[in-house]
Design an enzyme around this catalytic site. Structure first.
Site, PDB file in Angstrom:
ATOM      1  N   HIS A 221      -9.727 -13.565 -14.611  1.00 31.75           N
ATOM      2  CA  HIS A 221      -9.430 -14.778 -13.861  1.00 31.75           C
ATOM      3  C   HIS A 221      -7.932 -15.042 -13.791  1.00 31.75           C
ATOM      4  CE1 HIS A 221     -13.549 -15.329 -15.505  1.00 31.75           C
ATOM      5  NE2 HIS A 221     -13.773 -15.689 -14.260  1.00 31.75           N
ATOM      6  N   GLY A 486       2.646  21.713  16.000  1.00 35.16           N
ATOM      7  CA  GLY A 486       3.560  20.601  15.742  1.00 35.16           C
ATOM      8  C   GLY A 486       3.593  19.587  16.871  1.00 35.16           C
ATOM      9  N   ASP A 556      19.711  15.445  15.418  1.00 35.40           N
ATOM     10  CA  ASP A 556      18.527  15.600  14.579  1.00 35.40           C
ATOM     11  C   ASP A 556      18.828  16.527  13.406  1.00 35.40           C
ATOM     12  OD1 ASP A 556      15.491  15.428  14.177  1.00 35.40           O
ATOM     13  OD2 ASP A 556      15.849  17.592  14.270  1.00 35.40           O
TER      14      ASP A 556
END
EC number: 2.7.1.28
Length: 575
Positions: A221, A486, A556
């Protein structure tokens, strides 16, 4: 401030939760005017003993998740962490009596409010002539010295539901079920531990923990436990729990000894991840078995929660074969797990992995000039990637999780360790196949999978020939595999952009009289230009495609890494 909860209202959350369970379970029905759920086939129980349990809401799936054939007949739910109303308990007793049951057993957790309210309803029902018995379950093993209030009722109560349910389904009478359940309850113990508290809807957390502390021996509780200990590993926490539970100086211990057979429950208190739950379960199995304890059955999941509390409880129940049969008996209760009736201890938990297929012998001797040249190329690639680690991570932070450099460095270190084992194969096909397996196992992430796919596919055309046209075909095969699995295409701002640009230049190798280094030099320059161009591209695949900004200012990192690998290969061949 109060915690966020997905509820319609604080006052109605317990009613809504029970209504949702019943709405999605055709085996359950609500008792009109009460927060009570009953089996929908109640009228089929004529001549059997009915089993009722319950308590405050917030412990889901307890208690209503354990209603069903072979377990509970019904459940009376209170508000969150609040005992149910006497009137609702009495209404449930009357409902099962009117269905023709031959008596009712109330299964109550040892909390003052539950004892009082269920006890008062029992007395009123008995005054009406309804045969009712009550068992109070206290399985808490936290307290070393027993207090007047006794042991709290915790997750072990669910095992009592199962045992009593199996007995009732077998037609055993009320008095005998009560007697057997009381015996079983004395052979059981539960201990909880939590990383932080929970919060009742509309309220603040019930207690605070420092970042380096965990709460040991807490209830369900949100109440604090018996002590706080420093954060430790899962193995250490489990050992601490089991030592506490089985210590004979602990007045509430479970008398588990070497040779004992137990049912083990690993219970999620509501907010622990399944990953952590599995780690805890593994630690508990290893710890118990190392002390010669036989785990007859293992139940792992969420059985009795404390809202969103991130913690677990461990329950141990000493069992023999007759008791195991009751645990294994069939039930339709939605929250009871589908546990195989097979001992955990003594079972073979692994099988030998298939052997690698035999490779054709390398036609060129290992350690020869071709093999040495391969080793030089790989070493240059490794040193290049290790030198780029921080740069690639920095590029990756803009659109990913900042680990591109770490992933490529992991691959480089794995290749270096592999080279220490001996010279690489001189056969290009075998070399690419070996590297594919290595990167798939050691590199990790999507990069590892993509490089693995590329190298596996590229190796195939090189099995028959190693001419320049064959190397061009190998590049084509690798690129095709990367696109197929991919789902990236040229222009999507991925590593494929660099490799694709190089692949277009390498088509020249298919022409008679093509020059190896001249074509490769053009391919490397094209790859580097393509990598740089990715900073002006909109991401169409990979993590970067989920970034809200359509364009990213940096190239990237995967494309940069691929171009750097090609540059390293060229430099070695030129030298």
């Amino acid at each position: 401030m109060t915690s966020k909860k997905l509820v319609n209202s604080v006052a109605g959350c317990a009613d809504d939760a029970l209504a949702g369970l019943v709405a999605c379970n055709p085996n359950l029905q609500l008792l009109e005017g009460h927060r009570v759920a009953l089996r929908s086939d109640l009228d089929s129980l004529k001549g059997q003993v009915a089993l009722l349990s319950g308590g405050g809401s917030g412990h889901e799936p307890a208690h209503a998740g354990f209603i069903g054939k072979g377990m509970l007949t019904g459940v009376i739910a209170g508000a969150v962490f609040t005992s149910p109303a006497v009137g609702s308990i009495l209404a449930a007793i009357r409902a099962v009596a009117q269905a023709g049951t031959v008596g009712t057993l109330l299964i109550v957790k040892n909390y003052t409010g539950d004892r009082l309210n269920f006890g008062l309803a029992r007395e009123q029902a008995r005054a009406e002539g309804i045969p009712v018995e009550m068992v109070v379950i206290g399985d808490d093993s936290a307290f070393t010295v027993l207090k007047k209030a006794g042991r709290r009722g915790l997750c072990g109560t669910v095992l009592i539901h199962k045992v009593a349910g199996a007995l009732a389904e077998a037609g055993v009478g009320l008095e005998e079920i009560t007697k057997q359940v009381n015996v079983v309850a004395k052979a059981m113990g539960t201990l909880g531990v939590s990383l932080s508290s929970c919060s009742v809807p509309g309220s603040k957390p019930t207690f605070e923990l420092s970042a380096d502390e965990v709460e040991l021996g807490l209830g369900i509780h949100g109440e604090a436990g018996v002590r706080r200990v420093k954060m430790a590993t899962a193995d250490e926490i489990v050992k601490l729990m089991l030592d506490h539970m089985t210590n004979t100086t602990n007045a509430s211990h479970v008398p588990v000894q070497p040779g004992s057979s137990v049912v083990m429950m690993v219970n999620n208190l509501g907010g622990l991840s399944f990953l952590e739950l599995g780690i805890i379960a593994d630690a508990a199995v290893r710890s118990l078995e190392s002390h010669g304890v036989k785990i007859a059955r293992a139940l792992v999941g969420t059985f009795m929660s404390a809202l969103e509390m991130p913690g677990i409880s461990l329950t141990l129940l000493l069992v023999d074969e007759p008791l195991l049969k009751l645990i294994d008996a069939e039930t339709t209760a939605a929250a009871w797990p589908n546990v195989a009736a097979v001992s955990i201890t003594g079972r073979k938990r692994s099988r030998v992995a298939p052997a690698q297929p035999q490779e054709a012998p390398d036609s060129t001797a290992a350690g020869g000039s071709a093999s040495k040249r391969m080793a030089l190329v790989l070493e240059r690639v490794c040193s290049t990637l290790l030198g780029l680690e921080e740069h690639l991570n920095a590029l990756d932070r803009a659109a990913g999780d900042g680990d591109c450099g770490t992933t490529h460095s992991r691959a480089a270190r794995a290749i270096r360790e592999w080279l220490k084992e001996g010279p690489p194969p001189a056969s290009p096909a075998q070399l690419l196949s070996k590297l594919s397996v290595l990167l798939l196992e050691k590199m990790g992430g999507s990069s590892g999978a993509l490089y693995g796919l590329f190298l596996t596919a590229a190796a195939q055309p090189l099995k028959a020939k190693t001419s320049l046209p064959a190397w061009s075909a190998a590049m084509d095969a690798g690129l095709e595999a990367m696109q197929k699995y991919g789902k990236a295409a040229p222009g999507d701002r991925t590593m494929l952009d660099s490799l694709w640009a190089a692949g277009q230049e390498l088509q020249a190798w298919k022409s008679p009289g093509a020059d190896l280094l001249q074509v490769l030099t053009k391919a490397v320059k094209s790859a580097e230009a393509a990598a740089e161009a990715t900073k002006n591209m909109e991401a169409g695949a990979g993590r970067a495609s989920y970034i809200s900004s359509a364009r990213l200012e940096q190239p990237d990192p995967g494309a940069v890494a691929a171009a750097a690998i090609l540059r390293a290969i060229l430099e070695v061949l030129q030298s």
